[in-house]
Design an enzyme around this catalytic site. Structure first.
Site, PDB file in Angstrom:
ATOM      1  N   LYS A  16       4.731  -3.752 -16.699  1.00 47.84           N
ATOM      2  CA  LYS A  16       4.271  -5.085 -17.114  1.00 47.84           C
ATOM      3  C   LYS A  16       2.905  -5.019 -17.788  1.00 47.84           C
ATOM      4  CE  LYS A  16       4.676  -6.633 -12.920  1.00 47.84           C
ATOM      5  NZ  LYS A  16       5.456  -5.534 -12.322  1.00 47.84           N
ATOM      6  N   GLN A 223       4.120  -7.343  -9.201  1.00 48.17           N
ATOM      7  CA  GLN A 223       5.328  -6.918  -8.484  1.00 48.17           C
ATOM      8  C   GLN A 223       6.594  -7.317  -9.245  1.00 48.17           C
ATOM      9  OE1 GLN A 223       3.263  -8.678  -5.634  1.00 48.17           O
ATOM     10  NE2 GLN A 223       2.195  -6.770  -5.456  1.00 48.17           N
TER      11      GLN A 223
HETATM   12  P1  IMP Z   1       2.946  -5.264   0.563  1.00 47.78           P
HETATM   13  O1  IMP Z   1       2.958  -6.118  -0.651  1.00 47.78           O
HETATM   14  O2  IMP Z   1       1.785  -4.291   0.589  1.00 47.78           O
HETATM   15  O3  IMP Z   1       3.061  -6.061   1.837  1.00 47.78           O
HETATM   16  O4  IMP Z   1       4.258  -4.331   0.524  1.00 47.78           O
HETATM   17  C1  IMP Z   1       5.553  -4.875   0.613  1.00 47.78           C
HETATM   18  C2  IMP Z   1       6.518  -4.087  -0.248  1.00 47.78           C
HETATM   19  O5  IMP Z   1       6.254  -4.359  -1.619  1.00 47.78           O
HETATM   20  C3  IMP Z   1       6.444  -2.575  -0.096  1.00 47.78           C
HETATM   21  O6  IMP Z   1       7.739  -2.045  -0.278  1.00 47.78           O
HETATM   22  C4  IMP Z   1       5.549  -2.149  -1.235  1.00 47.78           C
HETATM   23  O7  IMP Z   1       5.763  -0.822  -1.616  1.00 47.78           O
HETATM   24  C5  IMP Z   1       6.006  -3.129  -2.304  1.00 47.78           C
HETATM   25  N1  IMP Z   1       4.987  -3.405  -3.324  1.00 47.78           N
HETATM   26  C6  IMP Z   1       3.890  -4.159  -3.193  1.00 47.78           C
HETATM   27  N2  IMP Z   1       3.195  -4.186  -4.341  1.00 47.78           N
HETATM   28  C7  IMP Z   1       3.860  -3.436  -5.223  1.00 47.78           C
HETATM   29  C8  IMP Z   1       3.665  -3.097  -6.602  1.00 47.78           C
HETATM   30  O8  IMP Z   1       2.709  -3.516  -7.274  1.00 47.78           O
HETATM   31  N3  IMP Z   1       4.597  -2.296  -7.175  1.00 47.78           N
HETATM   32  C9  IMP Z   1       5.678  -1.864  -6.482  1.00 47.78           C
HETATM   33  N4  IMP Z   1       5.902  -2.146  -5.210  1.00 47.78           N
HETATM   34  C10 IMP Z   1       5.020  -2.938  -4.582  1.00 47.78           C
END
Ligand code: IMP
Ligand code: MG
Length: 442
Positions: A16, A223
């Site tokens: 992105k 994300q």
């Molecule tokens: P959190 O956002 O840190 O709570 O993670 C939740 C899930 O989202 C996990 O599987 C992370 O690896 C994934 N995730 C969070 N941010 C990103 C990103 O920017 N890129 C890819 N995966 C993400």
């Protein structure tokens, strides 16, 4: 004039950053609307390679307003670090604005993020450990601290005392961890507030005024849609409120839904995922896995490793079922297909067009986690092109097989592919239609 939302159509890391970087040349305002520094964008331009976690990718287009919207959660230490890094490398942050409504990641959030993952056992998500999730549920739990709070010393002192009393109980009684010190946090976060003060603004009014003046506003998703709390692969999702899908863009900066007219969906030419959770088209061993993970010729910096955590990403074939699901979920009007060059060495390429689930052929997202785990991809196999495409700048110059692959993805998504990236550099792209109707200048 419309606001344009750029979203990720998969599990994040679709590229992105470079798509935002490209489209931002046509916009006067670029805003982040959700998530926190769990997100990571890699941008390569004439100044070098940059990893951004909070500052919008539009920061490299000097004269644009760059906004961290009300929907974002901010780790002040990380933001200050990022601003310092940009300044040091000659990128001006003079036009950066931080929403006074944005929530703040406090010292207990990363601690709880990690402690909770342990407590969750088999339900662990594989979070980034940045505290983003806990900050979002404090927001929803109405105990969150917002940027504006940091700027009002007396109010902050009162709010912190109350919040910390509660959080120290959680740390000690639930997680058996030492409590955090009130005075240390008060001093540190007051200082952070002062460092951020010059950037803090009423960004909601700013964006609304820009919209009224008819300016183009670019809303930068973080994300991917499959990580969305409501519509993603729950519970293996991220916690952003508002949603990381396009509709969240309106809430996350303070616009009405009618302002969002165009949605650019960014899709990687294959599939990746970091963290836990089902991934039907995953490849777990062999040459194809290595080829997809290491990228173009294994060149340094092009491999599939997380921008935020450095974790190796899981890789697999393009999942057409999920891609069509997210295209419709976001109302995608234009597709950017990234990393086509990473497929160049493959003899043949698979695309998942349906799942087999309990002897049935389905083309929609399985309803539960267990169903998703049982779903077996049904593949179509397309011929590879076996030649380098990193120098190609016009669709007509792509090998026939590569064009065929792009067309197949277009058919699956039901949306035109307007941009194809064939390498990490800013100019390594094929643009077939400019979503702003202006001149094309890659
Ligand atoms: P959190 O956002 O840190 O709570 O993670 C939740 C899930 O989202 C996990 O599987 C992370 O690896 C994934 N995730 C969070 N941010 C990103 C990103 O920017 N890129 C890819 N995966 C993400
Ligand atoms: Mg990323």
């Amino acid at each position: 004039m419309p606001a344009v939302v750029v979203i990720g159509g998969q599990w994040g890391d679709e590229g992105k950053g470079r798509v935002v970087d490209f489209h931002s040349q046509y916009c006067s305002v670029i805003a982040r609307y959700s998530a926190g520094n769990n997100a990571g964008h890699t941008i390569i331009n004439d100044r070098g390679k940059f990893a951004l976690h909070l500052v919008p990718a539009g920061i490299f287009r000097g004269e644009k307003a760059c906004i961290i919207g009300n929907g974002v959660v901010i780790d002040p230490a990380k933001l200050i670090e990022e601003i310092a890094m940009l300044t040091e490398r000659g990128v001006s942050t003079a036009r950066l604005m931080i929403s006074e409504h944005a929530h703040v990641i406090m010292p207990w959030h990363p601690i709880i993020d990690r402690a909770e993952e342990t407590l969750k056992g088999d339900l662990a998500i594989g979070t980034t450990g940045t505290g983003t999730g806990p900050a979002f549920y404090d927001k929803v739990g109405r105990i969150g601290i917002r940027v504006a709070d940091l700027l009002d010393r007396e109010f902050f002192a009162w709010k912190l005392r109350n919040a910390l009393e509660y959080k120290n109980r959680v740390l000690q009684d639930l997680y058996h961890l030492p409590p955090l010190d009130y005075d240390t946090i008060l001093t540190q976060y007051t200082e952070y507030g002062e460092r951020m003060r010059p950037y803090v603004a009423d960004t909601i009014s700013y964006v609304q005024d820009a919209d009224e003046r008819g300016e183009f506003i670019l809303l930068e998703g973080a994300q991917g849609s499959l990580l969305d709390l409501d519509t993603g692969t729950y519970p293996y999702v991220t916690s952003s409120v508002p949603a990381s899908v396009a509709a969240g863009g309106a809430i996350g900066v303070g616009l009405g839904p009618t302002a969002l007219e165009r949605v650019v969906g960014v899709y990687k030419s294959y599939q990746t995922r970091v963290g836990n959770g089902p991934m039907p088209t995953e490849i777990t061993s062999g040459d194809e896995m290595v080829m997809l993970r290491e990228g173009t010729g294994g060149a340094a910096g092009t491999g599939e490793y997380g921008t935020t955590t450095g974790r190796a990403r899981r890789v697999g074939w393009f999942d057409g079922v999920l891609a069509r699901y997210t295209a419709r979920l976001n109302g995608v009007t234009s597709v950017a297909l990234t990393r086509l060059d990473s497929l160049s060495a493959l003899e043949s390429i698979k695309v998942c067009v349906a799942y087999e689930l309990d002897d049935q052929r389905i083309t929609t997202l399985p309803p539960t986690l267990r169903a998703m785990e049982r779903a077996k991809p049904i593949y179509e196999e397309l011929p590879g092109w076996g030649q380098d495409v990193t120098h190609v700048r016009h669709l007509g110059d792509l090998p026939t097989e590569a064009r065929q692959y792009v067309r197949r993805i277009e058919q699956i998504l039901g949306v035109q592919v307007d941009m194809i990236s064939v390498g990490p550099e800013r100019h390594q792209a094929i643009v077939t239609r400019d979503v702003f109707g202006g001149s094309i200048d890659v």
